[in-house]
Enzyme design. Structure first.
Site, short mmCIF file in Angstrom:
data_model
loop_
_atom_site.label_atom_id
_atom_site.label_comp_id
_atom_site.label_asym_id
_atom_site.label_seq_id
_atom_site.Cartn_x
_atom_site.Cartn_y
_atom_site.Cartn_z
N GLY A 57 0.83 -1.20 0.00
CA GLY A 57 0.00 0.00 0.00
C GLY A 57 0.86 1.25 0.00
O GLY A 57 2.03 1.22 0.39
N ASP A 75 0.34 -4.29 11.14
CA ASP A 75 0.33 -5.60 10.46
C ASP A 75 -0.85 -6.42 10.98
O ASP A 75 -0.97 -6.62 12.19
CB ASP A 75 1.62 -6.37 10.76
CG ASP A 75 2.79 -5.91 9.91
OD1 ASP A 75 2.59 -5.73 8.71
OD2 ASP A 75 3.89 -5.73 10.46
N LYS A 85 1.33 -15.62 6.35
CA LYS A 85 0.97 -15.09 7.67
C LYS A 85 -0.11 -14.01 7.55
O LYS A 85 -1.05 -13.97 8.35
CB LYS A 85 2.21 -14.52 8.37
CG LYS A 85 3.18 -15.58 8.86
CD LYS A 85 4.50 -14.97 9.31
CE LYS A 85 4.36 -14.15 10.57
NZ LYS A 85 5.68 -13.65 11.04
N THR A 86 0.02 -13.16 6.55
CA THR A 86 -0.97 -12.10 6.36
C THR A 86 -2.34 -12.70 6.07
O THR A 86 -3.36 -12.26 6.65
CB THR A 86 -0.56 -11.16 5.22
OG1 THR A 86 0.70 -10.55 5.55
CG2 THR A 86 -1.59 -10.08 4.99
N LYS A 135 -15.93 -11.38 15.83
CA LYS A 135 -16.64 -12.15 16.86
C LYS A 135 -16.85 -11.31 18.11
O LYS A 135 -17.96 -11.26 18.67
CB LYS A 135 -15.84 -13.42 17.19
CG LYS A 135 -16.45 -14.28 18.29
CD LYS A 135 -15.54 -15.46 18.59
CE LYS A 135 -16.06 -16.26 19.77
NZ LYS A 135 -15.16 -17.38 20.11
N TYR A 150 0.14 -17.57 -1.68
CA TYR A 150 -1.05 -16.74 -1.90
C TYR A 150 -2.29 -17.61 -2.09
O TYR A 150 -3.31 -17.42 -1.41
CB TYR A 150 -0.83 -15.84 -3.11
CG TYR A 150 -1.94 -14.85 -3.36
CD1 TYR A 150 -2.15 -13.78 -2.49
CD2 TYR A 150 -2.76 -14.95 -4.47
CE1 TYR A 150 -3.16 -12.85 -2.73
CE2 TYR A 150 -3.76 -14.04 -4.72
CZ TYR A 150 -3.97 -12.99 -3.85
OH TYR A 150 -4.97 -12.08 -4.10
N GLN A 162 -19.05 -22.28 13.82
CA GLN A 162 -18.77 -22.52 15.24
C GLN A 162 -19.13 -21.34 16.13
O GLN A 162 -19.64 -21.53 17.24
CB GLN A 162 -17.29 -22.86 15.41
CG GLN A 162 -16.89 -23.23 16.84
CD GLN A 162 -15.44 -23.69 16.91
OE1 GLN A 162 -14.90 -24.26 15.97
NE2 GLN A 162 -14.80 -23.42 18.04
N THR A 208 -8.57 -7.37 -11.47
CA THR A 208 -9.11 -6.02 -11.40
C THR A 208 -8.01 -5.03 -11.73
O THR A 208 -6.85 -5.25 -11.40
CB THR A 208 -9.67 -5.74 -9.99
OG1 THR A 208 -10.60 -6.78 -9.64
CG2 THR A 208 -10.39 -4.42 -9.93
#
Length: 312
Positions: free
Chosen positions: A38, A58, A91-92, A105, A145, A162, A175
């Site tokens: 970004g 992050d 991780k992201t 939640k 990815y 759940q 896009t």
């Protein structure tokens, strides 16, 4: 009371356009981005807006904020960027989904997860409906990815089953538009930048592989409609079903830019899909949504943006 909407990846290509739209719709917008891909320039015009707030963060780390809705867009989306640090990409996608679903939640907030057509891999079914499970290499260079996004979808539906989290899942197909990163390695930005600089336009394989290109304004409209409706949780394909070969795209860019660049051909990257076209039957029926912007019209807007980038 004005709703507060969190947009992760809000300084990215799609996220910044979404922030624009949500502010236009009268919402309070909390933009979260770590600025890996970004850019502050994408949201600079929003920094003084009274209903806009920016946090550098992050998403693989927990975030404790008070919000009513969440758009989880955070993740590098181009092969160059997501393969540069594949562990961070996974991780992201995975930890980011866990953290945002946990926030949803706690807040009883609706969350929209931005998934991708890459969950279909190199598809053996064409066009791709949401019911197709995909054909993905779990250990290839794109897996960080592809599998990260597939796992994020799994987490969404497990939190829904759940913990009764109010989820929406969309699968975004190619896009394009203004604010794309000029060096993101995606085909539209690549071709336009090469054409404007007079460099050879690089095609991989024979250029006959196909893609379906959706203009950013159309996609944002579909995302907002998906978030605002109460009947369908997804997954929902969002993309333009018009299919073009990569060579057709290159020739259109050459014509619209007036460039004299030559076409050059390189070997096809590993696991690069040969066909990609969304079946948007569900989006038409549930969201009353269909893309409106023709490829040539969208490319003209995108070329105008990149001319300014090149001249800076």
């Amino acid at each position: 009371m004005t709703p507060t909407t969190l947009v992760t990846g809000g300084a990215g290509f799609l996220g910044s356009h979404l922030c624009d739209r949500l502010l236009k719709d009268g919402q309070e917008v909390l933009c979260v981005d770590n600025f890996y891909t970004g850019r502050k320039d994408n949201i600079r015009h929003l920094l003084a807006h009274p209903r806009f707030e920016l946090i550098r963060h992050d998403v693989w780390l927990p975030l404790y904020v008070e919000v009513d809705r969440i758009f989880n867009l955070a993740c590098p989306a181009s092969p160059i960027h997501y393969q540069n640090d594949p562990i961070a990409t996974t991780k992201t996608s995975v930890l980011g989904a866990i953290n945002m679903l946990g926030l949803a939640k706690r807040r009883k907030a609706r969350i929209l997860q931005a998934s991708t057509s890459e969950v279909y891999g190199d598809p053996q079914r064409h066009p791709q409906p949401e019911s197709y499970w995909g054909h993905v290499n779990t250990i290839g260079p794109r897996a960080c990815y592809d599998e990260g996004k597939r796992c994020a979808e799994t987490l969404c539906f497990d939190y829904y089953r759940q913990a009764k989290v109010d989820i929406r899942v969309i699968r975004i197909f190619n896009t394009y538009g203004p604010r794309m990163h000029p060096n993101d390695g995606r085909v539209v930005s690549n071709f336009i930048m090469q054409a404007l600089k007079g460099e050879p336009i690089t095609l991989y394989g024979d250029g006959q592989q196909t893609r379906s290109f959706c203009y950013v304004d159309d996609l944002i409209e579909g995302m907002v409609r998906m978030m605002n409706q109460d009947t369908e949780i997804g997954p929902m394909n969002l993309g333009n079903p018009e299919e073009f070969t990569i060579r057709e795209l290159a020739e259109t860019v050459l014509r619209l830019t007036g460039s004299k660049s030559e076409l050059v051909f390189r070997p096809l990257p590993q696991d690069d899909p040969m066909q990609r076209q969304p079946d948007i039957t569900k989006a038409k029926a549930v969201l009353d949504w269909t893309p409106k912007v023709a490829l040539e019209d969208g490319l003209k807007e995108t070329i105008t943006y990149f001319r300014k980038v090149v001249s800076q």
